[in-house]
Scaffold this motif. Structure first.
Motif, short mmCIF file in Angstrom:
data_model
loop_
_atom_site.label_atom_id
_atom_site.label_comp_id
_atom_site.label_asym_id
_atom_site.label_seq_id
_atom_site.Cartn_x
_atom_site.Cartn_y
_atom_site.Cartn_z
N MET A 155 0.91 -1.19 -0.08
CA MET A 155 -0.16 -0.01 -0.04
C MET A 155 0.67 1.28 -0.05
SD MET A 155 -2.97 -0.88 -0.41
CE MET A 155 -3.97 0.65 0.28
N GLU A 156 1.87 1.14 -1.12
CA GLU A 156 2.81 2.32 -1.08
C GLU A 156 2.96 3.05 -2.62
OE1 GLU A 156 6.05 1.31 2.28
OE2 GLU A 156 6.62 1.09 0.11
N LEU A 157 3.10 4.19 -2.70
CA LEU A 157 3.17 4.54 -4.07
C LEU A 157 4.70 5.46 -3.99
CD1 LEU A 157 1.39 5.63 -6.56
CD2 LEU A 157 1.68 7.76 -5.63
N HIS A 158 5.44 5.00 -5.16
CA HIS A 158 6.94 5.65 -4.92
C HIS A 158 7.24 5.89 -6.33
CE1 HIS A 158 7.79 1.21 -5.41
NE2 HIS A 158 8.97 1.69 -6.16
N GLN A 159 8.41 6.66 -6.55
CA GLN A 159 8.91 7.05 -7.99
C GLN A 159 9.79 5.88 -8.07
OE1 GLN A 159 9.69 11.53 -6.85
NE2 GLN A 159 9.36 11.18 -9.08
N GLU A 160 9.92 5.65 -9.38
CA GLU A 160 10.84 4.50 -9.95
C GLU A 160 12.05 4.63 -9.67
OE1 GLU A 160 11.54 1.05 -11.78
OE2 GLU A 160 9.73 1.59 -11.55
N ASN A 161 12.52 5.67 -9.72
CA ASN A 161 14.11 6.40 -9.50
C ASN A 161 14.34 6.69 -7.96
OD1 ASN A 161 14.67 5.36 -12.05
ND2 ASN A 161 14.41 7.45 -12.83
#
Length: 127
Positions: A120-126
């Motif tokens: 249940m997380e959202l993060h940037q690819e880099n």
């Protein structure tokens, strides 16, 4: 950034800044089915000056709820977690739901975000 789930919908927050005023919107749905980020007029009209101006577009969107009309406006800044965009176009319209808006693919792809449903997380690819 942590996500919450309410009624089967992924919820996050973002901060919008326009004409020197800012508003944090805590009830934003992560909507990979929405091409554009859409903010509910009811959530911002008392605090931000988002009235139509020269250069704005009137756009029509189609979805499960039918057809909706919005004012597409460039805002000074969108802050989404640690990701920030300046001079970003956002659709402002009325939503029948009790939410602040939709975080659409325009913002999600611009930031290179990855949704991890197991955590249940959202993060940037880099990032």
């Amino acid at each position: 950034m942590k996500l919450t789930m309410t009624s089967g919908l992924l919820i996050s927050s973002l901060e919008i800044t326009h004409k020197g005023k800012s508003k944090i919107l805590n009830g934003m749905i992560i909507d990979t089915g929405s091409a554009h980020t859409w903010i509910n007029l009811d959530a911002v009209e008392d605090e931000l000056d988002i009235a139509p101006e020269d250069g704005d577009q009137i756009v029509t969107s189609f979805g499960i709820g039918g057809r909706d009309v919005a004012n597409r406006k460039r805002v000074d800044q969108i802050q989404f977690g640690s990701f920030s965009l300046e001079n970003f176009q956002v659709d402002f319209g009325l939503l029948d739901l009790d939410i602040d808006g939709l975080i659409g693919l325009d913002l999600l792809t611009e930031g290179g975000f990855v949704i991890n449903l197991a955590k249940m997380e959202l993060h940037q690819e880099n990032g």
